[in-house]
Write an enzyme that holds these catalytic residues in place. Structure first.
Site, mmCIF file in Angstrom:
data_model
loop_
_atom_site.group_PDB
_atom_site.id
_atom_site.type_symbol
_atom_site.label_atom_id
_atom_site.label_comp_id
_atom_site.label_asym_id
_atom_site.label_seq_id
_atom_site.Cartn_x
_atom_site.Cartn_y
_atom_site.Cartn_z
ATOM 1 N N TYR A 136 -2.097 -0.397 10.610
ATOM 2 C CA TYR A 136 -2.450 -1.238 9.171
ATOM 3 C C TYR A 136 -1.038 -0.948 8.270
ATOM 4 O O TYR A 136 -0.618 -1.708 7.644
ATOM 5 C CB TYR A 136 -3.698 -0.600 8.555
ATOM 6 N N LYS A 162 1.919 -3.534 6.458
ATOM 7 C CA LYS A 162 2.458 -3.577 5.009
ATOM 8 C C LYS A 162 3.881 -3.484 5.044
ATOM 9 O O LYS A 162 4.465 -4.246 4.441
ATOM 10 C CB LYS A 162 1.675 -2.474 4.277
ATOM 11 N N SER A 176 0.924 -1.198 -0.088
ATOM 12 C CA SER A 176 0.029 -0.129 0.104
ATOM 13 C C SER A 176 0.971 1.273 0.082
ATOM 14 O O SER A 176 2.068 1.315 0.363
ATOM 15 C CB SER A 176 -0.738 -0.138 1.251
#
Ligand code: UFG
Length: 337
Positions: free
Chosen positions: A148, A152, A124
């Protein structure tokens, strides 16, 4: 070539599945339907007229991964599975770290155990620090502001280290910008299980009457109209990027990261106006306060993907808002009908 898609029933995965099947790949999906629906896979089958295997289970389950790889002669893996709600990741960081990191490690261990060498990973733009100059290149500084994003970032690092230790591995990290829109058939699309956090699903649900109005988060950003600017890309372009990444992985080894974006930034109000104009629907909105953690602008330099993968986004803002609306209006409640 047979490809395993973890999290295979999700929004980006189902669009990628269509691209794979249309390009002659065989596929097997693995999903626990925690935040997705088997109906999406039924529709992919209907849409493409092609068969593929469907396994219900958790991508953290290494034994299941190994069994699936062996049973279906899997040659490559696209690892989509993962929790993805930024806000929830702040409230429940351990849920995010456990799930997103355990599944990445399980996928890599299963590769080692079975001899699968090609991996495409859903990363991302959330891995980039907020103080970078735009556009972001793959070597822009990386640092995250929520768990989050860190999952990644850490998954990327784990994959990079595994690729170093296993020289036969070929890993591609795809850093997605803001995927929007839907398959032009209107049969598959984004189906948030809760009140949408993201702009496009919120606009679509407002247009169809599920939400009263959109709140624009801040109008005092340093952008052309004061609202936040992002690099929106059509989910079908993003899907095609995975096919290109698989081709690249097959002829390389090591680990390489790529931005997948259009390189063009649009503001929140640009998106609202384009949606209204193309679709002939009004989007009632109010200006609200900024959302914590949001940047003024975020857009990609996608030239590395063009040069090395031969990938470039083809669809413009009109197709993004047209296809997003087509999906929503045909499926006001997503796959739940
Ligand atoms: N926005 C609104 N109102 C809304 C929702 C969003 O004004 O109801 C605005 C945001 O403030 C932002 C823009 O619309 O300016 C886009 O917001 P999204 O939530 O759609 O997307 P983000 O760029 O914040 O987040 C996306 C992905 C994340 C990822 C991040 C990394 O959803 O998973 O990009 O760049 F972490």
């Amino acid at each position: 070539m047979s490809i395993l898609l973890t999290g295979g029933a999700g929004y980006i995965a189902t669009h990628t599945l269509i691209s794979l099947l249309e390009n002659g790949y065989e596929a097997v999906t693995l999903d626990d339907y925690d935040n997705s629906s088997p109906e999406a896979l039924r529709r992919v089958r209907q849409l493409t007229g092609k068969e593929f295997a469907v396994i219900e289970g958790d991508a953290q389950d290494r034994e299941l991964l190994v069994r699936t790889i062996l049973d279906y002669n899997v040659d490559g893996i696209i690892h989509f599975a993962g929790h993805k709600a930024v806000g929830e990741s702040v409230a429940k960081p351990l849920k995010y770290y456990r799930n997103n990191l355990t599944s990445t490690i399980a996928v890599l261990e299963a590769m080692q155990q079975t001899g699968v060498r090609d991996l495409i990973f859903s990363s991302s733009a959330a891995v980039y620090a907020g103080d970078n100059q735009m556009p972001l290149t793959e070597s822009s500084r990386r640092e995250c502001i929520n768990p989050y994003g860190w999952t990644k970032y850490m998954s990327e690092q784990i994959i990079r280290d595994a690729a170093k230790a296993n020289p036969e591995f070929s890993c591609v990290l795809l850093r997605y910008f803001n995927p929007v829109g839907a398959h032009p058939s209107g049969m598959i699309g984004e189906d948030p299980s809760d009140v949408p956090n993201n702009l496009m699903p919120y606009i679509c649900q407002t247009a169809v009457g599920l939400r009263e109005r959109l709140t624009v988060f801040g109008s005092d950003y340093r952008t052309h109209d004061g609202t936040g600017v992002r690099d929106y890309l059509h989910v079908c372009d993003l899907a095609d990027g995975h096919v290109k990444a698989l081709e690249y992985a097959a002829s390389h080894s090591g680990c390489e990261a790529f931005n997948l974006g259009t390189g063009t930034g649009y503001s929140v109000l640009d998106m609202v106006k384009a949606f209204e104009k193309v679709n002939g629907v009004k989007i009632p909105y109010v200006i609200g306060p900024r959302r914590p953690g949001d940047l003024d602008e975020c857009y990609a330099d996608p030239s590395k993907a063009e040069k090395l993968l031969g990938w470039k986004a083809k669809r413009g803002i009109e197709e993004m808002v047209r296809d997003g609306w087509n999906w929503q209006k045909k499926n006001p409640r997503g796959y739940r009908e």
